[in-house]
Motif scaffolding. Structure first.
Motif, PDB file in Angstrom:
ATOM      1  N   LYS A   5       0.815  -1.223   0.000  1.00  0.00           N
ATOM      2  CA  LYS A   5       0.000   0.000   0.000  1.00  0.00           C
ATOM      3  C   LYS A   5       0.845   1.267   0.000  1.00  0.00           C
ATOM      4  O   LYS A   5       0.350   2.338  -0.343  1.00  0.00           O
ATOM      5  CB  LYS A   5      -0.918   0.017   1.227  1.00  0.00           C
ATOM      6  CG  LYS A   5      -2.048  -0.979   1.139  1.00  0.00           C
ATOM      7  CD  LYS A   5      -2.904  -0.909   2.386  1.00  0.00           C
ATOM      8  CE  LYS A   5      -3.980  -1.968   2.358  1.00  0.00           C
ATOM      9  NZ  LYS A   5      -4.789  -1.964   3.588  1.00  0.00           N
ATOM     10  N   ILE A   6       2.113   1.166   0.381  1.00  0.00           N
ATOM     11  CA  ILE A   6       2.981   2.343   0.469  1.00  0.00           C
ATOM     12  C   ILE A   6       3.366   2.783  -0.938  1.00  0.00           C
ATOM     13  O   ILE A   6       3.818   1.984  -1.758  1.00  0.00           O
ATOM     14  CB  ILE A   6       4.239   2.019   1.299  1.00  0.00           C
ATOM     15  CG1 ILE A   6       3.840   1.690   2.730  1.00  0.00           C
ATOM     16  CG2 ILE A   6       5.221   3.170   1.255  1.00  0.00           C
ATOM     17  CD1 ILE A   6       4.980   1.223   3.585  1.00  0.00           C
ATOM     18  N   ASP A   7       3.185   4.089  -1.201  1.00  0.00           N
ATOM     19  CA  ASP A   7       3.500   4.628  -2.521  1.00  0.00           C
ATOM     20  C   ASP A   7       4.998   4.895  -2.681  1.00  0.00           C
ATOM     21  O   ASP A   7       5.581   4.582  -3.709  1.00  0.00           O
ATOM     22  CB  ASP A   7       2.734   5.938  -2.761  1.00  0.00           C
ATOM     23  CG  ASP A   7       1.234   5.693  -2.877  1.00  0.00           C
ATOM     24  OD1 ASP A   7       0.848   4.596  -3.319  1.00  0.00           O
ATOM     25  OD2 ASP A   7       0.468   6.606  -2.516  1.00  0.00           O
ATOM     26  N   ASP A   8       5.596   5.520  -1.696  1.00  0.00           N
ATOM     27  CA  ASP A   8       7.003   5.907  -1.786  1.00  0.00           C
ATOM     28  C   ASP A   8       7.850   5.003  -0.885  1.00  0.00           C
ATOM     29  O   ASP A   8       8.194   5.356   0.243  1.00  0.00           O
ATOM     30  CB  ASP A   8       7.149   7.375  -1.391  1.00  0.00           C
ATOM     31  CG  ASP A   8       8.480   7.948  -1.805  1.00  0.00           C
ATOM     32  OD1 ASP A   8       9.253   7.227  -2.471  1.00  0.00           O
ATOM     33  OD2 ASP A   8       8.744   9.116  -1.465  1.00  0.00           O
ATOM     34  N   LYS A   9       8.179   3.832  -1.387  1.00  0.00           N
ATOM     35  CA  LYS A   9       8.922   2.847  -0.607  1.00  0.00           C
ATOM     36  C   LYS A   9      10.343   3.316  -0.318  1.00  0.00           C
ATOM     37  O   LYS A   9      10.901   3.012   0.733  1.00  0.00           O
ATOM     38  CB  LYS A   9       8.936   1.509  -1.342  1.00  0.00           C
ATOM     39  CG  LYS A   9       7.576   0.865  -1.400  1.00  0.00           C
ATOM     40  CD  LYS A   9       7.631  -0.437  -2.146  1.00  0.00           C
ATOM     41  CE  LYS A   9       6.314  -1.133  -2.068  1.00  0.00           C
ATOM     42  NZ  LYS A   9       5.423  -0.972  -3.131  1.00  0.00           N
ATOM     43  N   ALA A  41      11.945   3.433   3.455  1.00  0.00           N
ATOM     44  CA  ALA A  41      13.173   2.701   3.760  1.00  0.00           C
ATOM     45  C   ALA A  41      14.259   3.662   4.252  1.00  0.00           C
ATOM     46  O   ALA A  41      14.994   3.348   5.194  1.00  0.00           O
ATOM     47  CB  ALA A  41      13.647   1.936   2.529  1.00  0.00           C
ATOM     48  N   SER A  42      14.357   4.842   3.635  1.00  0.00           N
ATOM     49  CA  SER A  42      15.357   5.832   4.058  1.00  0.00           C
ATOM     50  C   SER A  42      15.069   6.338   5.468  1.00  0.00           C
ATOM     51  O   SER A  42      15.987   6.481   6.278  1.00  0.00           O
ATOM     52  CB  SER A  42      15.381   7.010   3.093  1.00  0.00           C
ATOM     53  OG  SER A  42      15.720   6.581   1.803  1.00  0.00           O
ATOM     54  N   LEU A  43      13.790   6.616   5.774  1.00  0.00           N
ATOM     55  CA  LEU A  43      13.436   7.080   7.109  1.00  0.00           C
ATOM     56  C   LEU A  43      13.685   5.995   8.161  1.00  0.00           C
ATOM     57  O   LEU A  43      14.125   6.284   9.276  1.00  0.00           O
ATOM     58  CB  LEU A  43      11.976   7.528   7.146  1.00  0.00           C
ATOM     59  CG  LEU A  43      11.673   8.855   6.461  1.00  0.00           C
ATOM     60  CD1 LEU A  43      10.174   9.112   6.426  1.00  0.00           C
ATOM     61  CD2 LEU A  43      12.386   9.988   7.182  1.00  0.00           C
ATOM     62  N   THR A  44      13.417   4.752   7.801  1.00  0.00           N
ATOM     63  CA  THR A  44      13.675   3.650   8.733  1.00  0.00           C
ATOM     64  C   THR A  44      15.173   3.543   9.020  1.00  0.00           C
ATOM     65  O   THR A  44      15.584   3.405  10.173  1.00  0.00           O
ATOM     66  CB  THR A  44      13.144   2.333   8.158  1.00  0.00           C
ATOM     67  OG1 THR A  44      11.754   2.474   7.879  1.00  0.00           O
ATOM     68  CG2 THR A  44      13.369   1.186   9.111  1.00  0.00           C
ATOM     69  N   LEU A  45      15.978   3.607   7.991  1.00  0.00           N
ATOM     70  CA  LEU A  45      17.429   3.551   8.163  1.00  0.00           C
ATOM     71  C   LEU A  45      17.927   4.737   8.981  1.00  0.00           C
ATOM     72  O   LEU A  45      18.757   4.567   9.877  1.00  0.00           O
ATOM     73  CB  LEU A  45      18.129   3.504   6.802  1.00  0.00           C
ATOM     74  CG  LEU A  45      19.648   3.409   6.841  1.00  0.00           C
ATOM     75  CD1 LEU A  45      20.069   2.097   7.486  1.00  0.00           C
ATOM     76  CD2 LEU A  45      20.215   3.527   5.443  1.00  0.00           C
ATOM     77  N   ALA A  46      17.409   5.937   8.697  1.00  0.00           N
ATOM     78  CA  ALA A  46      17.815   7.122   9.459  1.00  0.00           C
ATOM     79  C   ALA A  46      17.403   6.988  10.923  1.00  0.00           C
ATOM     80  O   ALA A  46      18.155   7.382  11.826  1.00  0.00           O
ATOM     81  CB  ALA A  46      17.201   8.375   8.851  1.00  0.00           C
ATOM     82  N   GLY A  47      16.233   6.415  11.182  1.00  0.00           N
ATOM     83  CA  GLY A  47      15.791   6.203  12.557  1.00  0.00           C
ATOM     84  C   GLY A  47      16.684   5.233  13.302  1.00  0.00           C
ATOM     85  O   GLY A  47      17.030   5.452  14.470  1.00  0.00           O
ATOM     86  N   LEU A  48      17.068   4.143  12.635  1.00  0.00           N
ATOM     87  CA  LEU A  48      17.957   3.169  13.268  1.00  0.00           C
ATOM     88  C   LEU A  48      19.322   3.787  13.567  1.00  0.00           C
ATOM     89  O   LEU A  48      19.900   3.545  14.634  1.00  0.00           O
ATOM     90  CB  LEU A  48      18.110   1.940  12.383  1.00  0.00           C
ATOM     91  CG  LEU A  48      16.867   1.053  12.259  1.00  0.00           C
ATOM     92  CD1 LEU A  48      17.105  -0.037  11.221  1.00  0.00           C
ATOM     93  CD2 LEU A  48      16.498   0.470  13.600  1.00  0.00           C
ATOM     94  N   ILE A  49      19.833   4.598  12.652  1.00  0.00           N
ATOM     95  CA  ILE A  49      21.113   5.270  12.874  1.00  0.00           C
ATOM     96  C   ILE A  49      20.995   6.275  14.016  1.00  0.00           C
ATOM     97  O   ILE A  49      21.901   6.395  14.851  1.00  0.00           O
ATOM     98  CB  ILE A  49      21.606   5.942  11.580  1.00  0.00           C
ATOM     99  CG1 ILE A  49      22.003   4.867  10.559  1.00  0.00           C
ATOM    100  CG2 ILE A  49      22.767   6.887  11.851  1.00  0.00           C
ATOM    101  CD1 ILE A  49      22.317   5.391   9.187  1.00  0.00           C
ATOM    102  N   ALA A  50      19.853   6.981  14.102  1.00  0.00           N
ATOM    103  CA  ALA A  50      19.643   7.940  15.190  1.00  0.00           C
ATOM    104  C   ALA A  50      19.573   7.235  16.536  1.00  0.00           C
ATOM    105  O   ALA A  50      20.137   7.715  17.534  1.00  0.00           O
ATOM    106  CB  ALA A  50      18.369   8.743  14.947  1.00  0.00           C
TER     107      ALA A  50
END
Length: 166
Positions: free
Chosen positions: A88-92, A96-105
């Motif tokens: 359902k996600i349009d901009d995968k 994915a980038s936000l998830t990676l940035a969150g994990l790095i944060a």
């Protein structure tokens, strides 16, 4: 030049030795039960004693009744909702980038917290600040009934605004 020695594993004298090959026999692990049957199944095993000798033990297992309904949980029933949400996600790429940035944060913040904890005075001061703020929050919002109701209304309003159920 330094010489190196290698340790060789020697089986104990009480281990079973195969007469043909001279290698120790290793007991096969008990297999999973193929089905639930009412007949008893005898499992053999070895138990080590403190003196180094091995003692034989026997265990009798008998299955009764039907398997629980949850035993047949299929992996697709778990992954299907996740796959549908991902589809359902349009901009995968952005997700994915936000998830990676969150994990790095999170990783960076744990490093920062551990560095602050190593300072001698700062953890004690921050603990006192946290205790003080907790006391102030409880006195300000939870002690008296009108303040408590106002806090609960504010939390409910924020929840409705986030979920969009006005």
């Amino acid at each position: 030049m330094a010489s190196s020695t290698a340790a060789i594993a020697v089986p104990p004298s009480s281990a079973l030795i195969d007469g043909k090959s001279g290698r120790p026999q290793v007991a096969a692990p008990p297999q999973c039960l193929p089905s639930l049957t009412p007949s008893p199944i005898r499992l053999q095993g070895w138990k080590s004693m403190a003196s180094g000798r091995r003692m034989s033990r026997s265990t009798v297992v008998m299955a009764t009744g039907e398997p629980p309904a949850e035993a047949g949980t299929d992996i697709s029933s778990i992954t299907k909702p996740i796959q549908e949400a991902w589809d359902k996600i349009d901009d995968k790429y952005a997700v994915a980038s936000l998830t990676l940035a969150g994990l790095i944060a999170i990783w960076g913040s744990t490093g920062l917290i551990s560095a602050i904890e190593r300072l001698p005075v700062v953890p004690g001061v921050l603990e006192l600040v946290g205790i003080g703020y907790t006391g102030w929050f409880i006195y300000r919002n939870l002690v008296f009934k009108p303040d408590r109701e106002a806090l609960f209304d504010k939390i409910k309003g924020s929840y409705d605004e986030i979920t969009g159920s006005n």
